[in-house]
Design a protein around this motif. Structure first.
Motif, short mmCIF file in Angstrom:
data_model
loop_
_atom_site.label_atom_id
_atom_site.label_comp_id
_atom_site.label_asym_id
_atom_site.label_seq_id
_atom_site.Cartn_x
_atom_site.Cartn_y
_atom_site.Cartn_z
N ASN A 84 0.84 -1.19 0.00
CA ASN A 84 0.00 0.00 0.00
C ASN A 84 0.88 1.24 0.00
O ASN A 84 1.94 1.23 0.62
N TYR A 98 -2.08 -3.10 5.49
CA TYR A 98 -3.48 -3.26 5.16
C TYR A 98 -4.31 -2.79 6.35
O TYR A 98 -3.83 -1.99 7.17
N TYR A 99 -5.51 -3.24 6.49
CA TYR A 99 -6.44 -2.65 7.45
C TYR A 99 -5.94 -2.68 8.90
O TYR A 99 -6.02 -1.68 9.61
N CYS A 130 -7.42 3.60 0.35
CA CYS A 130 -6.38 2.78 -0.28
C CYS A 130 -6.66 1.30 -0.06
O CYS A 130 -6.39 0.47 -0.95
N ASN A 131 -7.18 0.94 1.10
CA ASN A 131 -7.48 -0.47 1.36
C ASN A 131 -8.50 -1.02 0.38
O ASN A 131 -8.37 -2.15 -0.11
N TYR A 132 -9.53 -0.24 0.09
CA TYR A 132 -10.56 -0.69 -0.85
C TYR A 132 -10.01 -0.78 -2.27
O TYR A 132 -10.33 -1.71 -3.02
N HIS A 182 -3.34 0.06 9.68
CA HIS A 182 -3.89 1.40 9.83
C HIS A 182 -4.73 1.50 11.10
O HIS A 182 -4.67 2.52 11.81
N SER A 212 -7.63 4.66 4.39
CA SER A 212 -8.81 3.78 4.40
C SER A 212 -9.28 3.50 2.98
O SER A 212 -9.62 2.35 2.64
N LEU A 214 -14.87 -5.20 3.27
CA LEU A 214 -13.48 -5.15 2.83
C LEU A 214 -12.93 -6.57 2.70
O LEU A 214 -13.18 -7.42 3.57
#
Length: 277
Positions: free
Chosen positions: A116, A164-165, A142-144, A168, A140, A197
């Motif tokens: 990411n 990843y999630y 960016c994760n999607y 963050h 956030s 997600l």
């Protein structure tokens, strides 16, 4: 006079303690309370915030949303697969060798090594330095976007991703709480995975213990921050986290992860996908 002043000070201290205790040990967080920490549990909540009053006058956020819709969302939904390759997330504390581990695993299993932010949003990264809520919202989203990238290739090869999630989320929690003891207790809804997600098949945290790794200069504040990060990862449960001591030898960490992968998927690195209901 001194007695009156003493009473005022005592009342002030008690009021501050009571105010802080409202959040200490808090288990249930509302959507708005999570947003104040930069935490979103769905794309819908994230988009509502990005296009709402908080970012009303932010040109960089408006541009972010436009770029995401134009360049990150694929024109067609991902195809329904009968099987796919595994998706593994490698996270790490400072100086844990996360990126080296990511590349080593991808090379070992002939997989993709992704980081990411995703390609479609990477060029906007510098626009969000020095901001608070804007940067959290950017990460956030960016994760999607990364989830779309993963689904476009995991029918061919395993995917190994860093940042990843959980990465963050742990940082947001660490910034929002003074001490590890102040973090939400195990079972809090703040630790849950977003409902829409893409979920990894395995999450690994490489933890380099800064208090005993002499090569790393550290301060009390940095060590405290890392403790909050690690404590958060210890409380994540769905998906669970494989905790790996990365303080000493890289090869030891690598083989611990490799053994877990072999235990779960053997050498095929494949997962059968149930048909849609």
């Amino acid at each position: 006079m001194k007695l009156a002043l003493s009473n005022v000070i005592s009342t002030f201290i008690i009021t501050c303690v009571l105010a802080n205790s409202m959040f200490y040990g808090k288990t249930k967080y509302s959507t708005d309370e999570m947003k104040e920490l930069g935490i979103y549990k769905s794309y819908k909540d994230l988009l509502l915030d990005l296009t709402g009053p908080r970012f009303n006058n932010s040109s960089i956020v408006e541009n972010l949303v436009n770029v995401f819709k134009a360049q990150c969302i694929p024109p067609q939904p991902p195809p329904q697969l009968s099987h796919r390759k595994v998706f593994v997330v490698i996270e790490g504390t400072h100086n844990s060798g996360r990126n080296n581990m990511l590349r080593r695993l991808a090379q070992t299993y002939q997989g993709y090594a992704l980081q990411n932010p995703p390609r479609c949003l990477a060029h906007l990264k510098n626009s969000f330095f020095g901001t608070k809520f804007e940067r959290k919202a950017y990460l956030s989203l960016c994760n999607y976007a990364m989830a779309f990238d993963i689904q476009s290739v995991w029918h061919l090869h395993p995917v190994f991703l860093s940042s990843y999630y959980y990465d963050h989320l742990s940082f947001n929690l660490a910034w929002g709480h003074d001490k590890p003891e102040d973090l939400p207790p195990i079972g809090s809804n703040i630790y849950s995975w977003p409902e829409d997600l893409l979920v990894p098949d395995l999450v690994v945290l490489l933890n380099a213990h800064r208090s005993i790794r002499n090569r790393i200069s550290t301060t009390k504040d940095n060590y405290l921050f890392q403790r909050k990060i690690v404590t958060s990862f210890e409380r994540f449960s769905d998906p669970p986290v494989l905790m790996v001591n990365a303080t000493n030898f890289f090869e030891d960490s690598f083989y611990k992860i490799k053994n877990q992968i072999q235990k779960l998927w053997g050498y095929t690195m494949s997962i059968n996908v149930p048909p849609p209901k």
